[in-house]
Design a protein around this motif. Structure first.
Motif, PDB file in Angstrom:
ATOM      1  N   VAL A 268      26.514  36.824 -21.641  1.00 14.74           N
ATOM      2  CA  VAL A 268      27.400  36.428 -22.745  1.00 14.74           C
ATOM      3  C   VAL A 268      28.772  37.092 -22.592  1.00 14.74           C
ATOM      4  O   VAL A 268      29.813  36.433 -22.677  1.00 14.74           O
ATOM      5  N   ALA A 269      28.765  38.397 -22.323  1.00 15.70           N
ATOM      6  CA  ALA A 269      30.031  39.136 -22.229  1.00 15.70           C
ATOM      7  C   ALA A 269      30.803  38.722 -20.979  1.00 15.70           C
ATOM      8  O   ALA A 269      32.033  38.741 -20.965  1.00 15.70           O
TER       9      ALA A 269
ATOM     10  N   GLY B 113      24.506  43.581 -32.687  1.00 18.60           N
ATOM     11  CA  GLY B 113      24.691  43.651 -31.231  1.00 18.60           C
ATOM     12  C   GLY B 113      25.222  42.333 -30.690  1.00 18.60           C
ATOM     13  O   GLY B 113      26.129  42.297 -29.850  1.00 18.60           O
ATOM     14  N   GLU B 114      24.660  41.278 -31.206  1.00 21.03           N
ATOM     15  CA  GLU B 114      25.066  39.931 -30.777  1.00 21.03           C
ATOM     16  C   GLU B 114      26.543  39.669 -31.135  1.00 21.03           C
ATOM     17  O   GLU B 114      27.312  39.149 -30.326  1.00 21.03           O
TER      18      GLU B 114
ATOM     19  N   LYS C 257      20.450  41.705 -19.490  1.00 19.41           N
ATOM     20  CA  LYS C 257      20.834  40.480 -18.780  1.00 19.41           C
ATOM     21  C   LYS C 257      21.557  39.520 -19.720  1.00 19.41           C
ATOM     22  O   LYS C 257      22.527  38.866 -19.351  1.00 19.41           O
ATOM     23  N   ARG C 258      21.061  39.482 -20.940  1.00 21.95           N
ATOM     24  CA  ARG C 258      21.692  38.570 -21.905  1.00 21.95           C
ATOM     25  C   ARG C 258      23.125  39.041 -22.227  1.00 21.95           C
ATOM     26  O   ARG C 258      24.061  38.245 -22.241  1.00 21.95           O
TER      27      ARG C 258
ATOM     28  N   SER D  91      16.715  47.539 -22.824  1.00 25.84           N
ATOM     29  CA  SER D  91      15.801  46.810 -21.943  1.00 25.84           C
ATOM     30  C   SER D  91      16.563  45.923 -20.958  1.00 25.84           C
ATOM     31  O   SER D  91      17.701  45.504 -21.211  1.00 25.84           O
ATOM     32  N   THR D  92      15.905  45.626 -19.846  1.00 29.47           N
ATOM     33  CA  THR D  92      16.519  44.780 -18.828  1.00 29.47           C
ATOM     34  C   THR D  92      16.766  43.369 -19.372  1.00 29.47           C
ATOM     35  O   THR D  92      17.806  42.760 -19.085  1.00 29.47           O
TER      36      THR D  92
END
Ligand code: UN1
Length: 503
Positions: free
Chosen positions: A246-247, A219-220, A241-242, A236-237
């Protein structure tokens, strides 16, 4: 020895570069090993993205109705295998067979919708401000999509993302949840087979790529990849958010479907039997593991005691077990860590002075249940809106009951959360119903229906921290998977300058 499954990259089923695999086990029976699935790395993601990037230049040129034909065949194949897909889904995810059949059906509905969208994908025209000039606008695909999917709807949610993305002409790198890789494998097998059937010798490898593995690795890597143009994520929220942060740094288009803390209001004039059936279904269906699950019940004070009595009696009779066995109402939590996380919230609830635990609140371990991650349907009453069990998403079979004095108070309680996905009100008062529809802050509101059960052709998504404003499902999702291109055609034979020559 358990069967080994592979990734699909550039049209070929291949081993992960790590040579490592992750076990997939039945959450109702941990001795039942379903298979071994690739623990892929960034190297595999890079290969998949490279393939998808090349494939995009060919796939975008296939006429949209033909891309739709692929989805039509996908829907037909899913329909033909519906029972088998659903049986396997229950085996790896836990929810009961009737529900996994619903999950598969949602995928079939989405396939047929996408198939027909291939013949629409409407553009818009507008008049030009200059003579002998034509203005058109139409949709174009975006490029390579990264699709990061959850385990609670192992078929429906990937199809919500992949099918519209593909029919619009995008290509895909799909990372399914680590806990439900088998359903993903079957889905991708079907899509690839349908591509081969429809395109024949013109088959394009790399339109759909499947990369199994962990979110923190695969995913990362998808989120960071510079050749990924868009990301659709459900989960999950915190992770959402992460991903957004990043994107966002590389200006990817991002669609997020995140948490919920959905509530059902029951007014004193409601049909109580119906409201009771709905809350049982909404709170304990899918073992409470839906983004749309009913995790709060907001009960009018006039019917409070009576309703709770009936609710506890009925919820106490729900039969737990392996979801592929007949007569089972509620399956296990999806994993050990998910069950532990549910149990931690229950301890938080137990430590609240005022809230009272009236049902469940512990692991279910009788007989064969000890082989799986079962948790007893749990109900807390006298919960107040500021308690953590009234505010935070639990994602398990736990219901918090809150007393209300009337409509305005009930709506305020319902809105008192950082989420806003689904909601429901039971009332026979038409004025109260419409007021609730207007004032509830959520992406979905049901009148006299449970908070779960959205239909595939309607906009799906939420407000506030449930997402970032996009919707899945129906016609709305097509705005996410396309960009608008404006085209000006001047047939005057001279240079006409907008905003200048005509004013
Ligand atoms: C989810 O829980 O993430 O509306 C999706 C429903 C289902 C989809 C739920 N059709 O409950």
């Amino acid at each position: 020895m358990a069967e080994k499954y592979l990734n699909l990259i550039n049209g070929e089923w291949v081993e992960p570069s790590t040579g490592k695999y992750i076990e997939n086990r039945n959450p109702a029976d941990k001795d039942d090993l379903i298979g071994l699935f690739p623990a892929s790395s960034e190297v595999d993601v890079n290969k998949a993205v490279a393939a998808a990037k090349i494939a995009f230049e060919k796939w975008r040129l296939i006429p949209a109705p033909k891309r739709g034909d692929v989805l039509k065949i996908v829907g037909d194949m899913m329909l033909a295998q519906k029972d088998d897909i659903s049986f396997q889904m229950t085996r790896e995810m836990g929810k009961v067979f009737a529900e996994t059949k619903g999950d598969t059906q949602e995928g079939i509905d989405t396939a047929y919708y996408a198939a027909s969208e291939g013949r629409r994908l409407f553009g818009l025209n507008a008049p030009s401000e200059l003579p002998n000039k034509m203005n058109l606008s139409f949709r174009v695909p975006i490029g390579v999509g990264g699709f990061i999917c959850p385990w609670n709807f192992p078929m429906a949610i990937p199809t919500w993302k992949l099918f519209p993305a593909l029919v619009c002409g995008n290509t895909a790198v799909f990372k399914p949840a680590e806990l439900t890789p088998k359903t993903a494998h079957t889905l991708v097998e079907i899509i690839d087979a349908a591509m081969r059937e429809v395109l024949g010798k013109d088959y394009i490898p790399g339109v759909i790529n499947l990369v199994h593995g962990k979110g923190s690795v695969v995913g990362e890597a998808i989120t960071n990849h510079e050749d990924i143009d868009l990301i659709s994520f459900t989960g999950s929220t915190d992770v959402g958010k992460r991903i957004n942060a990043v994107a966002g740094a590389s200006l990817k288009r991002v669609s997020l479907e995140l948490g919920g803390k959905n509530a059902q209001i029951v007014m004193d004039d409601a049909n109580q039997d119906l409201a009771l059936e709905a809350v049982l279904w909404g709170a304990f269906g899918t073992t409470g593991q839906r983004c749309t699950a009913t995790s709060r019940l907001i009960l009018h004070e006039k019917i409070y005691d009576e309703f709770i009595k009936k609710l506890v009696a009925k919820a106490g009779k729900l039969r737990l077990g392996y979801g592929n066995d007949k007569g089972v109402d509620v399956g296990p939590c999806v994993s050990e860590s998910q069950r532990n996380s549910v149990n931690e919230y229950v301890q938080i609830g137990k430590n609240e002075d005022k809230a009272k635990l009236v049902l469940g609140g512990e692991f279910a371990t009788d007989g064969t249940l000890s082989k799986g991650w079962f948790y007893k349907p749990t109900i807390f009453v006298d919960v107040t809106p500021e308690m953590r069990i009234a505010k935070e998403e639990i994602f398990g079979p736990v219901l918090s009951v809150i007393k209300t004095t009337g409509l305005e108070d009930a709506i305020n309680i319902l809105n008192n959360t950082k989420y806003g996905l689904s909601s429901s009100i039971f009332t026979n008062n038409v004025n109260d119903a419409f007021t609730a529809v207007r004032d509830i802050k959520a992406g979905i509101t049901y009148v006299n229906g449970a908070t779960i059960g959205a239909e595939a052709h309607m906009p799906f998504g939420g407000v506030k921290q449930t997402g970032n404003g996009h919707r899945e499902g129906g016609w709305t999702v097509y705005d996410f998977y396309t960009e608008w291109k404006a085209v000006y055609i001047d047939y005057s034979g001279k240079l006409q300058r907008a905003q200048i020559d005509n004013y």
